[in-house]
Design a protein around this motif. Structure first.
Motif, PDB file in Angstrom:
ATOM      1  N   THR A  42      -4.407  -2.807 -10.740  1.00  0.00           N
ATOM      2  CA  THR A  42      -5.127  -3.808  -9.647  1.00  0.00           C
ATOM      3  C   THR A  42      -3.576  -4.869  -9.772  1.00  0.00           C
ATOM      4  O   THR A  42      -2.854  -4.467 -11.024  1.00  0.00           O
ATOM      5  CB  THR A  42      -6.039  -4.395  -9.978  1.00  0.00           C
ATOM      6  N   GLY A  43      -3.442  -5.258  -8.458  1.00  0.00           N
ATOM      7  CA  GLY A  43      -2.877  -6.251  -8.414  1.00  0.00           C
ATOM      8  C   GLY A  43      -3.527  -7.155  -7.464  1.00  0.00           C
ATOM      9  O   GLY A  43      -3.981  -8.316  -8.169  1.00  0.00           O
TER      10      GLY A  43
ATOM     11  N   ARG B  67      -4.683   6.488  -0.002  1.00  0.00           N
ATOM     12  CA  ARG B  67      -5.832   6.028  -1.610  1.00  0.00           C
ATOM     13  C   ARG B  67      -6.147   4.969  -0.397  1.00  0.00           C
ATOM     14  O   ARG B  67      -6.624   4.393   0.342  1.00  0.00           O
ATOM     15  CB  ARG B  67      -4.571   5.330  -2.371  1.00  0.00           C
ATOM     16  N   PRO B  68      -7.617   5.378  -1.537  1.00  0.00           N
ATOM     17  CA  PRO B  68      -8.561   3.885  -0.970  1.00  0.00           C
ATOM     18  C   PRO B  68      -8.201   2.689  -1.369  1.00  0.00           C
ATOM     19  O   PRO B  68      -6.961   2.343  -2.488  1.00  0.00           O
ATOM     20  CB  PRO B  68     -10.053   4.018  -1.720  1.00  0.00           C
ATOM     21  N   SER B  69      -8.823   1.335  -1.091  1.00  0.00           N
ATOM     22  CA  SER B  69      -8.001  -0.101  -1.067  1.00  0.00           C
ATOM     23  C   SER B  69      -9.176  -0.431  -2.326  1.00  0.00           C
ATOM     24  O   SER B  69     -10.360   0.510  -2.855  1.00  0.00           O
ATOM     25  CB  SER B  69      -8.790  -0.840   0.160  1.00  0.00           C
ATOM     26  N   PRO B  70      -8.319  -0.953  -3.678  1.00  0.00           N
ATOM     27  CA  PRO B  70      -9.180  -1.623  -4.048  1.00  0.00           C
ATOM     28  C   PRO B  70      -9.701  -2.543  -4.040  1.00  0.00           C
ATOM     29  O   PRO B  70     -10.289  -3.043  -5.172  1.00  0.00           O
ATOM     30  CB  PRO B  70      -7.885  -2.403  -5.701  1.00  0.00           C
ATOM     31  N   SER B  71     -10.374  -3.137  -2.885  1.00  0.00           N
ATOM     32  CA  SER B  71     -10.763  -4.038  -2.190  1.00  0.00           C
ATOM     33  C   SER B  71     -12.211  -4.049  -2.519  1.00  0.00           C
ATOM     34  O   SER B  71     -12.927  -2.726  -1.944  1.00  0.00           O
ATOM     35  CB  SER B  71     -10.472  -5.047  -1.244  1.00  0.00           C
ATOM     36  N   ARG B  72     -13.141  -4.600  -3.695  1.00  0.00           N
ATOM     37  CA  ARG B  72     -14.807  -4.637  -3.188  1.00  0.00           C
ATOM     38  C   ARG B  72     -15.471  -4.874  -2.174  1.00  0.00           C
ATOM     39  O   ARG B  72     -16.183  -3.983  -1.620  1.00  0.00           O
ATOM     40  CB  ARG B  72     -15.254  -5.829  -4.313  1.00  0.00           C
ATOM     41  N   THR B  73     -14.997  -5.487  -1.910  1.00  0.00           N
ATOM     42  CA  THR B  73     -15.599  -6.270   0.048  1.00  0.00           C
ATOM     43  C   THR B  73     -15.180  -5.113   0.615  1.00  0.00           C
ATOM     44  O   THR B  73     -15.697  -4.470   1.522  1.00  0.00           O
ATOM     45  CB  THR B  73     -14.818  -7.443   0.446  1.00  0.00           C
ATOM     46  N   VAL B  74     -13.863  -4.176   0.819  1.00  0.00           N
ATOM     47  CA  VAL B  74     -13.502  -3.479   2.128  1.00  0.00           C
ATOM     48  C   VAL B  74     -14.011  -1.967   1.666  1.00  0.00           C
ATOM     49  O   VAL B  74     -14.467  -1.252   2.443  1.00  0.00           O
ATOM     50  CB  VAL B  74     -12.035  -3.345   1.882  1.00  0.00           C
ATOM     51  N   ARG B  75     -14.056  -2.111   0.352  1.00  0.00           N
ATOM     52  CA  ARG B  75     -15.064  -0.325  -0.075  1.00  0.00           C
ATOM     53  C   ARG B  75     -16.616  -0.796   0.874  1.00  0.00           C
ATOM     54  O   ARG B  75     -17.484   0.667   0.484  1.00  0.00           O
ATOM     55  CB  ARG B  75     -15.296  -0.309  -1.670  1.00  0.00           C
TER      56      ARG B  75
ATOM     57  N   ASP C  87      -2.524 -17.711  -1.585  1.00  0.00           N
ATOM     58  CA  ASP C  87      -2.443 -16.570  -1.456  1.00  0.00           C
ATOM     59  C   ASP C  87      -3.418 -15.210  -1.317  1.00  0.00           C
ATOM     60  O   ASP C  87      -4.561 -14.995  -2.554  1.00  0.00           O
ATOM     61  CB  ASP C  87      -1.453 -16.082  -2.525  1.00  0.00           C
ATOM     62  N   ALA C  88      -3.243 -14.126  -0.573  1.00  0.00           N
ATOM     63  CA  ALA C  88      -3.939 -13.091  -0.963  1.00  0.00           C
ATOM     64  C   ALA C  88      -3.418 -11.972   0.066  1.00  0.00           C
ATOM     65  O   ALA C  88      -2.439 -11.757   0.603  1.00  0.00           O
ATOM     66  CB  ALA C  88      -5.354 -13.128  -1.171  1.00  0.00           C
ATOM     67  N   SER C  89      -3.695 -10.199  -0.288  1.00  0.00           N
ATOM     68  CA  SER C  89      -3.284  -9.259   0.237  1.00  0.00           C
ATOM     69  C   SER C  89      -4.363  -8.626   0.354  1.00  0.00           C
ATOM     70  O   SER C  89      -4.826  -7.930  -0.249  1.00  0.00           O
ATOM     71  CB  SER C  89      -2.786  -8.386  -1.338  1.00  0.00           C
ATOM     72  N   ALA C  90      -4.064  -8.243   1.862  1.00  0.00           N
ATOM     73  CA  ALA C  90      -5.296  -7.780   2.373  1.00  0.00           C
ATOM     74  C   ALA C  90      -5.236  -5.790   1.991  1.00  0.00           C
ATOM     75  O   ALA C  90      -4.523  -5.379   1.787  1.00  0.00           O
ATOM     76  CB  ALA C  90      -4.929  -7.144   4.296  1.00  0.00           C
ATOM     77  N   GLY C  91      -6.604  -5.775   1.541  1.00  0.00           N
ATOM     78  CA  GLY C  91      -6.879  -4.890   1.032  1.00  0.00           C
ATOM     79  C   GLY C  91      -7.024  -4.385  -0.713  1.00  0.00           C
ATOM     80  O   GLY C  91      -7.157  -3.831  -1.441  1.00  0.00           O
ATOM     81  N   GLY C  92      -6.517  -5.452  -1.207  1.00  0.00           N
ATOM     82  CA  GLY C  92      -5.865  -5.829  -2.299  1.00  0.00           C
ATOM     83  C   GLY C  92      -4.572  -5.198  -2.775  1.00  0.00           C
ATOM     84  O   GLY C  92      -4.610  -4.769  -4.143  1.00  0.00           O
ATOM     85  N   LEU C  93      -3.395  -4.740  -1.275  1.00  0.00           N
ATOM     86  CA  LEU C  93      -1.890  -3.890  -1.549  1.00  0.00           C
ATOM     87  C   LEU C  93      -1.637  -4.322  -2.873  1.00  0.00           C
ATOM     88  O   LEU C  93      -1.544  -6.026  -2.577  1.00  0.00           O
ATOM     89  CB  LEU C  93      -1.603  -4.250  -0.252  1.00  0.00           C
ATOM     90  N   GLY C  94      -0.481  -3.837  -3.692  1.00  0.00           N
ATOM     91  CA  GLY C  94       0.391  -3.686  -4.011  1.00  0.00           C
ATOM     92  C   GLY C  94      -0.189  -4.714  -5.653  1.00  0.00           C
ATOM     93  O   GLY C  94      -1.351  -4.590  -5.992  1.00  0.00           O
TER      94      GLY C  94
ATOM     95  N   SER D  32      -7.236  -3.139   6.678  1.00  0.00           N
ATOM     96  CA  SER D  32      -6.887  -2.315   5.298  1.00  0.00           C
ATOM     97  C   SER D  32      -8.232  -0.996   5.038  1.00  0.00           C
ATOM     98  O   SER D  32      -6.895  -0.704   4.456  1.00  0.00           O
ATOM     99  CB  SER D  32      -7.989  -3.542   4.705  1.00  0.00           C
ATOM    100  N   GLU D  33      -9.020  -1.113   6.302  1.00  0.00           N
ATOM    101  CA  GLU D  33      -9.123   0.802   5.612  1.00  0.00           C
ATOM    102  C   GLU D  33      -8.185   1.421   6.660  1.00  0.00           C
ATOM    103  O   GLU D  33      -7.478   2.348   5.802  1.00  0.00           O
ATOM    104  CB  GLU D  33     -10.292   0.974   6.593  1.00  0.00           C
ATOM    105  N   TRP D  34      -7.729   0.931   7.945  1.00  0.00           N
ATOM    106  CA  TRP D  34      -6.405   2.153   8.410  1.00  0.00           C
ATOM    107  C   TRP D  34      -5.834   1.885   7.439  1.00  0.00           C
ATOM    108  O   TRP D  34      -5.122   2.850   7.345  1.00  0.00           O
ATOM    109  CB  TRP D  34      -6.251   1.104   9.904  1.00  0.00           C
ATOM    110  N   MET D  35      -4.773   0.728   6.564  1.00  0.00           N
ATOM    111  CA  MET D  35      -4.155   1.652   5.924  1.00  0.00           C
ATOM    112  C   MET D  35      -3.744   1.872   4.884  1.00  0.00           C
ATOM    113  O   MET D  35      -2.844   2.852   4.258  1.00  0.00           O
ATOM    114  CB  MET D  35      -3.121  -0.234   5.609  1.00  0.00           C
ATOM    115  N   ALA D  36      -5.151   2.244   4.889  1.00  0.00           N
ATOM    116  CA  ALA D  36      -5.288   2.828   3.405  1.00  0.00           C
ATOM    117  C   ALA D  36      -5.484   4.322   3.320  1.00  0.00           C
ATOM    118  O   ALA D  36      -4.923   4.724   2.974  1.00  0.00           O
ATOM    119  CB  ALA D  36      -7.084   2.317   2.818  1.00  0.00           C
ATOM    120  N   GLY D  37      -5.445   4.645   4.683  1.00  0.00           N
ATOM    121  CA  GLY D  37      -5.093   5.768   5.445  1.00  0.00           C
ATOM    122  C   GLY D  37      -3.971   5.612   5.681  1.00  0.00           C
ATOM    123  O   GLY D  37      -3.337   7.525   4.896  1.00  0.00           O
TER     124      GLY D  37
END
Lengths: 306, 306
Positions: A253-254, A292-300, A237-244, A283-288
């Protein structure tokens, strides 16, 4: 865009199915209520990025999860997508609503600890299981696949460490009532790899029936996932962009970010079907949308580099 | 304070030495120049938290690293501490300065790739090794321990994937010239666990001579560390609070946070000697001095809960 180099590790699975929870577990734990249009677009984009199992929403009473009060509006707008779209059903009423819309996969949400069962479901563990029994039986009778979420499998904010035999007992209760798959949740993110290995070993259930659901509260989610892969687990299980996250886990962090997971899996030569670039863009689009910025290291890292 | 539960994993080391790099690698990559008083207090607090190897500063020319221009002032203020205090020396002049102050451990900083050797040292890989040879020889003649940092061991921002044999070759050159320990650096944070395992296997050097140095740019640092532990590595580099990073890695995230590492190690029943609460308090204090929150998940989770 930078992509991970591939250096396979002998003995690991060659393919992993990612159970994407951002649209449900992610958005349910965001303060902002996201418009139905945006949610539908989010699910569509996740499917377009190659995710094949996208948990879409929850048929819980809107009083408890107002963020997902639009389940009836959302589901028909995404149900044509060529992916699996499980939905959470808390009880028989939720199952009725999901079945009426043609849902073919549902999930129930149990707890391994009395404290969380009480806090989240206002029931004992056994009473919650008794509540799920007719839900699972009816779903199975309709040919609908059932996932059993089990939260607090490692630590509990009130009870501390959760004994492995206690978790094993509830796992078997869920399987015995007919759940097709169990998702073992580290709801407060405290687990470490040896604990993961100990639970999986003790559980002694075919890995095809297991998924792992790690939270990154203490940064352990990916190391724990790696331990689960070494045990043979092929659903993560995982959450796009680390949402939630979890409202009871007092931290910013979630969920494990899908992008961080995909980076590791692809680096290990494990096929996921996911296009990392499209996923990061989603995930960038959803962060917009969430402001708020995504907490995902890879997204950043990848957003920064583009 | 919440502490990790301990579930040991058979076959892993029982003790790990953390090589703390926050005061050098961390602060060298911060934009703010930290006053010498604060640095001395930082090192003192790290020692007080139980860290036994604390890289204190760098005797590089202040023109290149102005953040550490106070090495001569700082070192005598911490050298009485009952811990190992390695310092970075880029060349013979740096070694002179370090020896004059009584340093007993030094480190040189090599590159596995031509591109980074050129960018960082303005030399070829071989010319850089030739420059280090007399440095290592003199240090050894003085009875001083020498660590060889090797950067870009997995990926390089200009060259992409770095072939394992190329890394192995430079490793052996550093060992042959007398380095007591190698620190294998994933400077841009792209590695995944199978790659780590492949390099360690191919390298065929006693694990006592190896350390791993992972960056968390893509969230992979702890999973990679776990793979290295499974290979038997017992020295791990980390930076308190996740301070610093690499100026050539275009990302906000840098070194593996010592707190996230300690959480995993203690969860695995691996002794480090570190008091996690004191370490978190130190990183919170330093974050206050730098005017920005720590990127460490564990620091954030535990700060939030107190």
């Amino acid at each position: 865009m930078t992509l991970p180099m591939t250096v396979p590790e002998p003995g690991l699975p060659t393919r992993v199915r990612i159970h994407e929870v951002g649209a449900r577990d992610g958005l349910q734990n965001e303060n902002a209520t996201v418009p139905t249009d945006v949610k539908a677009e989010f699910v569509r984009r996740l499917a377009d990025a190659g995710l094949t199992t996208i948990e879409a929403t929850s048929f819980v009473h809107p009083k408890w999860v107002p963020q997902l009060a639009d389940a009836e509006e959302l589901f028909p707008r995404v149900s044509h997508l060529p992916v699996d779209l499980p939905v959470l059903v808390p009880n028989e009423r939720g199952l009725d609503r999901a079945l009426a819309l043609g849902a073919r996969r549902v999930a129930v949400f149990a707890s391994a600890t009395e404290s969380f069962a009480k806090a989240n479901l206002n029931r004992t563990v056994d009473d919650a299981l008794a509540m799920f029994e007719p839900v699972v039986a009816r779903a199975k009778a309709e040919g609908v696949q059932v996932r059993g979420y089990l939260s607090m499998c490692f630590g509990d904010p009130w009870e501390g460490p959760v004994p492995v035999p206690q978790v094993v007992k509830v796992c078997h209760a869920l399987l015995d009532m007919g759940c097709d798959e169990l998702s073992l949740g580290d709801t407060i993110g405290v687990a470490t790899p040896g604990h993961v290995r100990a639970l999986l070993t003790e559980l002694d259930v075919p890995v095809e029936k297991l998924a792992v659901h790690f939270h990154d509260t203490y940064g352990q989610a990916l190391a724990n996932t790696y331990a689960a892969l070494q045990h043979g687990v092929t659903t993560v299980d995982a959450s796009a962009g680390g949402l939630g996250g979890c409202p009871y886990a007092k931290s910013a962090t979630g969920n494990l970010a899908t992008e961080d997971l995909v980076w590791m899996l692809h680096g290990l030569g494990i096929d996921t079907g996911v296009d990392l670039g499209r996923l990061v863009a989603t995930s960038e689009w959803m962060a917009g949308r969430l402001g708020r910025p995504s907490p995902s290291r890879t997204v950043r890292a990848l957003s920064h580099k583009e």
